[in-house]
Each structure stands twice: as C-alpha cells, then as structure tokens.
Enzyme design. Sequence first.
Site, PDB file in Angstrom:
ATOM      1  N   TYR A 169       0.849  -1.197   0.000  1.00  0.00           N
ATOM      2  CA  TYR A 169       0.000   0.000   0.000  1.00  0.00           C
ATOM      3  C   TYR A 169       0.886   1.249   0.000  1.00  0.00           C
ATOM      4  CZ  TYR A 169      -3.965  -3.051   1.141  1.00  0.00           C
ATOM      5  OH  TYR A 169      -4.933  -4.038   1.121  1.00  0.00           O
ATOM      6  N   SER A 170       0.688   2.067  -1.022  1.00  0.00           N
ATOM      7  CA  SER A 170       1.494   3.280  -1.215  1.00  0.00           C
ATOM      8  C   SER A 170       2.986   2.948  -1.095  1.00  0.00           C
ATOM      9  CB  SER A 170       1.108   4.375  -0.208  1.00  0.00           C
ATOM     10  OG  SER A 170      -0.278   4.601  -0.235  1.00  0.00           O
TER      11      SER A 170
END
Length: 360
Positions: A70-71
């Site tokens: 995530y990111s």
Amino acid sequence: MPALVLASPQAPLQGDDVEFRTLGSSGCSVSTLALGTMTFGSETDEAGSHDQLNRFMEAGGNFIDTADVYSAGASEEIVGRWLLKAPTEFRQRAVIATKGRFSTSADPNGAGLSRRHLAVALDASLRRLGVDTVDLYQVHSHDPLTPIEETLRFLDDAVRAGKIHYVGLSNFTGWQLQKAVDVADAKGLTRPVTLQPQYNLLVREVEWEIIPACQSEGLGVLPWSPLGGGWLTGKYRAEQRPTGATRLGENPERGVEAYDRRSRQRRTWDVIEALRKVADGRGISMAQAALAWLADRPGVTSVILGARTTEQLDDNLGAAGLHLSDDETGLLDNASDPGAADYPYGGPGTNQRSRSIKGT
Ligand SMILES: NC(=O)c1ccc[n+]([C@@H]2O[C@H](COP(=O)([O-])OP(=O)(O)OC[C@H]3O[C@@H](n4cnc5c(N)ncnc54)[C@H](OP(=O)(O)O)[C@@H]3O)[C@@H](O)[C@H]2O)c1
C-alpha cells in the site's frame, strides 16, 4: 468512548456499541469493523491518516489492516509512526494485520510466496511498522509458482520465531484455501485462521464456494472493498460518468473503464436503489446500510472499512452495532442476488440437508 462489549460469533450483541468476534478459529477478539489503510500515503496524507486511526480507536475499534504494497510501504510507515506516538492504551489494544506477496522490488525474487521473498518482506513490514510481532500476517494472494508447503513452513517458522501471532490468506479460491488448510494439518504447521476476499453487495460470487470453504474449515472472513470502492455510497450516477475527487473520477482512463463495466450491469443500479430505500426508511446512510448487511453475512468476522477522509470514516463507523431487519436484509439479498442457483453451485444435491429412502 463507548463501552466495549464482547460478543461470540454466533450471538452478536445488539446496540450502539462496537462489537467483537474472534479472529476465525483463534482466540483473538477483533472489532466487527476494521480500519483499512490502503488510502494512507496516497489519497490520505499522514495527518489525515493519523486522525482516522485515532478516531477509529476512540470509537472502540481495535483491528487495523495494512499491506507492504500500500502506497509502496508508506501505509505501513504511517501506521508505524502512529503506533510510536499513540496513547499507550491505543497501542496496547491495536490488533495489527499486514500482508506480503506482491512485488516489492524488480528482482525475480522480489515477489511471491517463496521462503526467499517472504523472509525479506516480513522483516521489512516489521521494520516499517516498528514492531517485533505482527498480529495477523496474510499472504496477499495465491502463488502458482511456490509449493504451498514452502509458504506454510515459512509462516510456521515465523510464528515460532515470535514474528507473527496468526496466519491469514487473501484472495484465495475455494480449492486453494482448502489445500492450504489440508497441507497445514497434514504437516503439523500453523493453520490459517482467516481469509480476506473482496465481498460486498455488488460482488457476492464468493458465497458460492469460497465462504462455504471458510465456514467448513473455521476461517473467519474479512471482506475488503465493502462499499465496492465507493459505489455503495450512492455517489456514482447512471447518467453521469464520475469526475472530481473520487476513486473513479480521479483516474480518467482506468476509472472510466471500471465505471462503464459496472454501470452496464442492471444489478448495480438495482442494488443502489434497494440500498437507498433501506437507508431512507431507517434514516441512515447508504454506506451504513451496506456495511450492516455485510457484517451480518454468514461467516464474516470483520468488515475492512476504507475511507479517504475522517468524515467518511465517521459515517462508516455509524454501522457499528447496526443490524438490519429480515425485511431490509431480504430486499438487499434479492436486489444483489448473483444467481447462485446456476450450475454447478445450485446443481443436483447441493441443497440436500437430509437423506430420504430414495435420496441420492
Ligand atoms: N486483500 C486485498 O487484496 C485488498 C484489496 C483492496 C482493499 N483491501 C483492504 O480493504 C480496505 C477497504 O477497501 P476499499 O478502500 O476498497 O473499501 P471501500 O469501502 O469499498 O471503498 C472505500 C472508498 O469509498 C469511498 N468512501 C468510503 N466511505 C465513504 C462514505 N461514507 N461516503 C462517501 N464515500 C466513501 C472513498 O473513496 P473516494 O472518496 O475516493 O470516492 C473510499 O476511499 C483497504 O483499506 C485495505 O485495507 C484489501
């Protein structure tokens, strides 16, 4: 802060309070609404992310879901920096879940469920989160290139080394999860306790085989994208392609394609209309109605919320302790029916509950 109440998976308590269920067949209790962190470090900046984490814990939740990808690791880092400065009570109460499997480098061994990759991925997640142990470590999806025994042995070693408390699966099909559980049992390795699939009023096909497999093996279901990425809030319209600061509107190419694919299906608009009816009748938001429906589906342990803003999170947390009536549930069930009676899932013998003399 509302009082915390403990409910068994069979008989959840009613009321306005946050409810808890055990994490699948484990003894660990998690709130039936979890905080997903996929927006952290992308749509949501660090201050906004910390605000969401504080708000979620203040509301009585305890279960937080992230992933190494995530990111590109920023989501885990943001959760890690929050854990450092959060009130001790929040830090002690938080049950942290993360995932490994997808590509973290261009190296051929920079992805997958091999011991080689997972050893690096898990240590990197622990470092970013700033913890010695992660409560639930989930393999993010199946890996056809790695024997499942290799993955399970690595996870079992990590449990013994104190780096993981519980093992979970994500995005596995019925046969994949059954094989994982059977191999774990046969080899005496740590058994997975959860499955994290996409599940919402627009995606119910998991009910055909995947959720029955979870129920049969005692795996708790942790639905992701419970609002279909925002669709079930009613923000997207039939007559207008999305624009502006929404997940689809911000992404002119992929967003429009995804919008068109879903918009073409009659069922999408039937579900949205039914949700609006339930929400208006109750005086709640469509998001709350969709989340309450999902949290009470058979097999579900905890619904993983996603939010760009704290206001959205507040709206979604309004589903805590909310239980729909049989009529409201029936309306949503019918509008969202994915046709489970079709072969082979509704085929000969599938609904059999007892044997008659002439029975099969
Ligand atoms: N295991 C996996 O493969 C996997 C995959 C995906 C997600 N996940 C997990 O599941 C979590 C939730 O997934 P998701 O973000 O797709 O969930 P979702 O609830 O289906 O969608 C969340 C998005 O809907 C919009 N939204 C949410 N609440 C709203 C409200 N009350 N009013 C208006 N708009 C609202 C926001 O987008 P906009 O404001 O941009 O419209 C928000 O980012 C993730 O954070 C992650 O932890 C796991």
